[in-house]
Write a protein that holds these residues in place. Structure first.
Motif, PDB file in Angstrom:
ATOM      1  N   LEU A  76     -16.374  -4.174 -50.941  1.00  0.00           N
ATOM      2  CA  LEU A  76     -15.507  -3.745 -49.842  1.00  0.00           C
ATOM      3  C   LEU A  76     -14.957  -4.961 -49.096  1.00  0.00           C
ATOM      4  CD1 LEU A  76     -17.585  -0.762 -48.420  1.00  0.00           C
ATOM      5  CD2 LEU A  76     -15.592  -0.673 -49.933  1.00  0.00           C
ATOM      6  N   PRO A  77     -13.729  -4.872 -48.593  1.00  0.00           N
ATOM      7  CA  PRO A  77     -13.130  -6.006 -47.892  1.00  0.00           C
ATOM      8  C   PRO A  77     -13.836  -6.305 -46.580  1.00  0.00           C
ATOM      9  CG  PRO A  77     -11.769  -4.061 -47.655  1.00  0.00           C
ATOM     10  CD  PRO A  77     -12.840  -3.708 -48.655  1.00  0.00           C
ATOM     11  N   LYS A  78     -13.708  -7.541 -46.131  1.00  0.00           N
ATOM     12  CA  LYS A  78     -14.331  -7.975 -44.881  1.00  0.00           C
ATOM     13  C   LYS A  78     -13.304  -8.274 -43.789  1.00  0.00           C
ATOM     14  CE  LYS A  78     -18.274  -7.429 -46.724  1.00  0.00           C
ATOM     15  NZ  LYS A  78     -18.989  -6.175 -46.400  1.00  0.00           N
ATOM     16  N   TYR A  79     -12.027  -8.167 -44.126  1.00  0.00           N
ATOM     17  CA  TYR A  79     -10.981  -8.256 -43.105  1.00  0.00           C
ATOM     18  C   TYR A  79      -9.740  -7.540 -43.603  1.00  0.00           C
ATOM     19  CZ  TYR A  79      -9.048 -12.170 -45.843  1.00  0.00           C
ATOM     20  OH  TYR A  79      -8.536 -12.949 -46.845  1.00  0.00           O
ATOM     21  N   ASP A  80      -8.877  -7.221 -42.657  1.00  0.00           N
ATOM     22  CA  ASP A  80      -7.637  -6.527 -42.977  1.00  0.00           C
ATOM     23  C   ASP A  80      -6.543  -7.110 -42.092  1.00  0.00           C
ATOM     24  OD1 ASP A  80      -6.116  -4.118 -44.135  1.00  0.00           O
ATOM     25  OD2 ASP A  80      -5.866  -3.865 -41.979  1.00  0.00           O
ATOM     26  N   PHE A  81      -5.437  -7.523 -42.709  1.00  0.00           N
ATOM     27  CA  PHE A  81      -4.385  -8.202 -41.953  1.00  0.00           C
ATOM     28  C   PHE A  81      -3.772  -7.323 -40.869  1.00  0.00           C
ATOM     29  CE2 PHE A  81      -4.094 -10.817 -45.935  1.00  0.00           C
ATOM     30  CZ  PHE A  81      -4.538 -11.991 -45.344  1.00  0.00           C
ATOM     31  N   GLU A  82      -3.778  -6.019 -41.070  1.00  0.00           N
ATOM     32  CA  GLU A  82      -3.198  -5.111 -40.069  1.00  0.00           C
ATOM     33  C   GLU A  82      -4.182  -4.857 -38.939  1.00  0.00           C
ATOM     34  OE1 GLU A  82       0.060  -3.018 -38.664  1.00  0.00           O
ATOM     35  OE2 GLU A  82      -0.076  -4.239 -40.466  1.00  0.00           O
ATOM     36  N   GLN A  83      -5.367  -4.384 -39.275  1.00  0.00           N
ATOM     37  CA  GLN A  83      -6.356  -4.056 -38.250  1.00  0.00           C
ATOM     38  C   GLN A  83      -6.821  -5.285 -37.469  1.00  0.00           C
ATOM     39  OE1 GLN A  83      -9.476  -1.412 -39.586  1.00  0.00           O
ATOM     40  NE2 GLN A  83     -10.860  -2.029 -37.941  1.00  0.00           N
ATOM     41  N   ASP A  84      -6.879  -6.435 -38.140  1.00  0.00           N
ATOM     42  CA  ASP A  84      -7.380  -7.655 -37.509  1.00  0.00           C
ATOM     43  C   ASP A  84      -6.268  -8.576 -37.038  1.00  0.00           C
ATOM     44  OD1 ASP A  84     -10.088  -6.980 -37.927  1.00  0.00           O
ATOM     45  OD2 ASP A  84      -9.998  -7.733 -39.982  1.00  0.00           O
ATOM     46  N   ALA A  85      -5.064  -8.045 -36.879  1.00  0.00           N
ATOM     47  CA  ALA A  85      -3.917  -8.881 -36.524  1.00  0.00           C
ATOM     48  C   ALA A  85      -4.159  -9.680 -35.246  1.00  0.00           C
ATOM     49  CB  ALA A  85      -2.663  -8.016 -36.378  1.00  0.00           C
ATOM     50  N   GLY A  86      -4.742  -9.043 -34.243  1.00  0.00           N
ATOM     51  CA  GLY A  86      -4.985  -9.738 -32.970  1.00  0.00           C
ATOM     52  C   GLY A  86      -5.940 -10.908 -33.125  1.00  0.00           C
ATOM     53  N   ALA A  87      -7.025 -10.687 -33.866  1.00  0.00           N
ATOM     54  CA  ALA A  87      -8.012 -11.745 -34.078  1.00  0.00           C
ATOM     55  C   ALA A  87      -7.425 -12.879 -34.920  1.00  0.00           C
ATOM     56  CB  ALA A  87      -9.256 -11.176 -34.755  1.00  0.00           C
ATOM     57  N   ILE A  88      -6.607 -12.534 -35.906  1.00  0.00           N
ATOM     58  CA  ILE A  88      -5.975 -13.558 -36.742  1.00  0.00           C
ATOM     59  C   ILE A  88      -4.977 -14.364 -35.917  1.00  0.00           C
ATOM     60  CG2 ILE A  88      -4.449 -13.929 -38.722  1.00  0.00           C
ATOM     61  CD1 ILE A  88      -5.767 -11.416 -39.981  1.00  0.00           C
ATOM     62  N   TYR A  89      -4.198 -13.676 -35.093  1.00  0.00           N
ATOM     63  CA  TYR A  89      -3.240 -14.363 -34.215  1.00  0.00           C
ATOM     64  C   TYR A  89      -3.972 -15.352 -33.302  1.00  0.00           C
ATOM     65  CZ  TYR A  89       0.169 -15.149 -30.504  1.00  0.00           C
ATOM     66  OH  TYR A  89       1.012 -15.750 -29.584  1.00  0.00           O
ATOM     67  N   ALA A  90      -5.049 -14.884 -32.660  1.00  0.00           N
ATOM     68  CA  ALA A  90      -5.806 -15.728 -31.740  1.00  0.00           C
ATOM     69  C   ALA A  90      -6.432 -16.911 -32.474  1.00  0.00           C
ATOM     70  CB  ALA A  90      -6.895 -14.897 -31.054  1.00  0.00           C
ATOM     71  N   SER A  91      -6.879 -16.687 -33.705  1.00  0.00           N
ATOM     72  CA  SER A  91      -7.520 -17.753 -34.485  1.00  0.00           C
ATOM     73  C   SER A  91      -6.533 -18.850 -34.852  1.00  0.00           C
ATOM     74  CB  SER A  91      -8.151 -17.160 -35.754  1.00  0.00           C
ATOM     75  OG  SER A  91      -9.153 -16.226 -35.422  1.00  0.00           O
ATOM     76  N   PHE A  92      -5.330 -18.460 -35.273  1.00  0.00           N
ATOM     77  CA  PHE A  92      -4.311 -19.464 -35.611  1.00  0.00           C
ATOM     78  C   PHE A  92      -3.900 -20.253 -34.367  1.00  0.00           C
ATOM     79  CE2 PHE A  92      -4.147 -17.753 -39.735  1.00  0.00           C
ATOM     80  CZ  PHE A  92      -3.291 -18.501 -40.523  1.00  0.00           C
ATOM     81  N   PHE A  93      -3.795 -19.564 -33.247  1.00  0.00           N
ATOM     82  CA  PHE A  93      -3.405 -20.249 -32.018  1.00  0.00           C
ATOM     83  C   PHE A  93      -4.514 -21.189 -31.557  1.00  0.00           C
ATOM     84  CE2 PHE A  93      -2.152 -20.811 -27.612  1.00  0.00           C
ATOM     85  CZ  PHE A  93      -0.776 -20.910 -27.720  1.00  0.00           C
ATOM     86  N   MET A  94      -5.754 -20.730 -31.681  1.00  0.00           N
ATOM     87  CA  MET A  94      -6.911 -21.523 -31.258  1.00  0.00           C
ATOM     88  C   MET A  94      -7.053 -22.802 -32.081  1.00  0.00           C
ATOM     89  SD  MET A  94     -10.896 -20.282 -31.371  1.00  0.00           S
ATOM     90  CE  MET A  94     -12.259 -21.449 -31.276  1.00  0.00           C
ATOM     91  N   GLN A  95      -6.959 -22.688 -33.405  1.00  0.00           N
ATOM     92  CA  GLN A  95      -7.227 -23.848 -34.256  1.00  0.00           C
ATOM     93  C   GLN A  95      -5.991 -24.703 -34.516  1.00  0.00           C
ATOM     94  OE1 GLN A  95     -10.023 -23.352 -37.402  1.00  0.00           O
ATOM     95  NE2 GLN A  95      -8.952 -24.710 -38.805  1.00  0.00           N
ATOM     96  N   TYR A  96      -4.852 -24.051 -34.766  1.00  0.00           N
ATOM     97  CA  TYR A  96      -3.665 -24.792 -35.175  1.00  0.00           C
ATOM     98  C   TYR A  96      -2.572 -24.839 -34.100  1.00  0.00           C
ATOM     99  CZ  TYR A  96      -5.776 -23.812 -39.765  1.00  0.00           C
ATOM    100  OH  TYR A  96      -6.633 -23.689 -40.832  1.00  0.00           O
ATOM    101  N   HIS A  97      -2.769 -24.125 -33.006  1.00  0.00           N
ATOM    102  CA  HIS A  97      -1.733 -23.997 -31.966  1.00  0.00           C
ATOM    103  C   HIS A  97      -0.441 -23.430 -32.559  1.00  0.00           C
ATOM    104  CE1 HIS A  97      -4.477 -26.222 -29.441  1.00  0.00           C
ATOM    105  NE2 HIS A  97      -4.494 -27.210 -30.308  1.00  0.00           N
ATOM    106  N   ILE A  98      -0.612 -22.515 -33.518  1.00  0.00           N
ATOM    107  CA  ILE A  98       0.523 -21.846 -34.148  1.00  0.00           C
ATOM    108  C   ILE A  98       0.644 -20.436 -33.591  1.00  0.00           C
ATOM    109  CG2 ILE A  98       1.400 -20.862 -36.311  1.00  0.00           C
ATOM    110  CD1 ILE A  98       0.141 -23.195 -37.790  1.00  0.00           C
ATOM    111  N   ASP A  99       1.825 -20.117 -33.053  1.00  0.00           N
ATOM    112  CA  ASP A  99       2.127 -18.769 -32.573  1.00  0.00           C
ATOM    113  C   ASP A  99       2.712 -17.996 -33.756  1.00  0.00           C
ATOM    114  OD1 ASP A  99       3.181 -16.463 -31.498  1.00  0.00           O
ATOM    115  OD2 ASP A  99       4.066 -17.441 -29.760  1.00  0.00           O
ATOM    116  N   LEU A 100       1.908 -17.136 -34.383  1.00  0.00           N
ATOM    117  CA  LEU A 100       2.368 -16.432 -35.579  1.00  0.00           C
ATOM    118  C   LEU A 100       3.561 -15.516 -35.312  1.00  0.00           C
ATOM    119  CD1 LEU A 100      -0.973 -15.540 -37.420  1.00  0.00           C
ATOM    120  CD2 LEU A 100       0.745 -17.234 -38.094  1.00  0.00           C
ATOM    121  N   LEU A 101       3.659 -15.005 -34.099  1.00  0.00           N
ATOM    122  CA  LEU A 101       4.804 -14.151 -33.776  1.00  0.00           C
ATOM    123  C   LEU A 101       6.109 -14.948 -33.806  1.00  0.00           C
ATOM    124  CD1 LEU A 101       3.412 -11.902 -30.896  1.00  0.00           C
ATOM    125  CD2 LEU A 101       3.749 -11.311 -33.300  1.00  0.00           C
ATOM    126  N   ALA A 102       6.011 -16.230 -33.470  1.00  0.00           N
ATOM    127  CA  ALA A 102       7.191 -17.092 -33.526  1.00  0.00           C
ATOM    128  C   ALA A 102       7.500 -17.547 -34.952  1.00  0.00           C
ATOM    129  CB  ALA A 102       6.988 -18.316 -32.626  1.00  0.00           C
TER     130      ALA A 102
END
Length: 215
Positions: free
Chosen positions: A110-136
């Motif tokens: 079974l999967p351990k993450y989902d790009f749709e359901q975990d979108a908020g956590a993925i967004y925050a993770s990219f911003f936290m580590q790479y300072h990348i705003d995925l929405l931009a």
């Protein structure tokens, strides 16, 4: 696959000597494709046409679903990049096309993450580590860059912490009932909806039901 020597080549598909198509592998489009392929509500013909509109730049090249299926198969193989993801498939006139859900999986498959359901956590993770705003980065950041950065996120980022919780084996805490209960509650809180859908597919398979319609 991310490459320093083949930049830009992965999105070109040669039809014949004078005809080339171009794939749009923006990360958000690939995620939408994967969500489409995972859908139980869509027939395979619908999936192929939706994927075509998402991934193909020259959308008017053909309306023939058989030709579209073959070209989408090539796109999916490039997205998959020979990685050992859990494999599922759709049925095309040419046979089965295996598709990757692009998720880590445990011993239960079974999967351990989902790009749709975990979108908020993925967004925050990219911003936290790479300072990348995925929405931009919508329609800008390629899937290959996104997946490479995702793969190398720190264990301290929100999404990696959530994956760790989902991957935790409750049996390891048999001697610590309070901690076991805490982890159980966390796993319940972060429970993946797609895991339920996969279990439903497995039950259908076990009972001889069809998972996908044919074209």
């Amino acid at each position: 696959m991310l490459s320093f020597t083949k930049t830009g080549q992965s999105d070109v598909f040669k039809i014949d000597e004078n005809v080339f198509l171009h794939f749009n592998f923006a990360f958000n489009r690939v995620i939408e494709v994967l969500n489409t392929l995972d859908s139980l509500a869509l027939a395979d013909k619908e999936k192929i046409n939706i994927c075509w509109n998402l991934l193909i730049v020259e959308k008017d090249y053909t309306s023939n679903v058989n030709i579209r299926a073959k070209i989408i198969e090539e796109a999916l193989q490039r997205i998959q990049d020979n990685r050992s993801y859990q494999r599922r498939s759709i049925v095309t006139p040419q046979g089965e096309v295996f598709i990757p859900p692009m998720t880590d999986k445990g011993d239960d498959g079974l999967p351990k993450y989902d790009f749709e359901q975990d979108a908020g956590a993925i967004y925050a993770s990219f911003f936290m580590q790479y300072h990348i705003d995925l929405l931009a980065e919508i329609d800008k950041l390629s899937w290959f860059e996104f997946s490479t950065l995702f793969e190398h996120l720190s264990e301290k980022t929100p999404i990696k912490k959530i994956i760790a919780i989902r991957s935790d084996d409750l049996r390891d805490y048999a001697e610590e009932p309070d901690k076991q209960m805490t982890i159980m509650e966390q796993q319940d809180y972060y429970h993946l909806e797609i895991a339920d859908e996969i279990e439903e597919q497995r039950n259908l398979e076990a009972n001889g039901g069809e998972l996908f319609g044919n074209l």
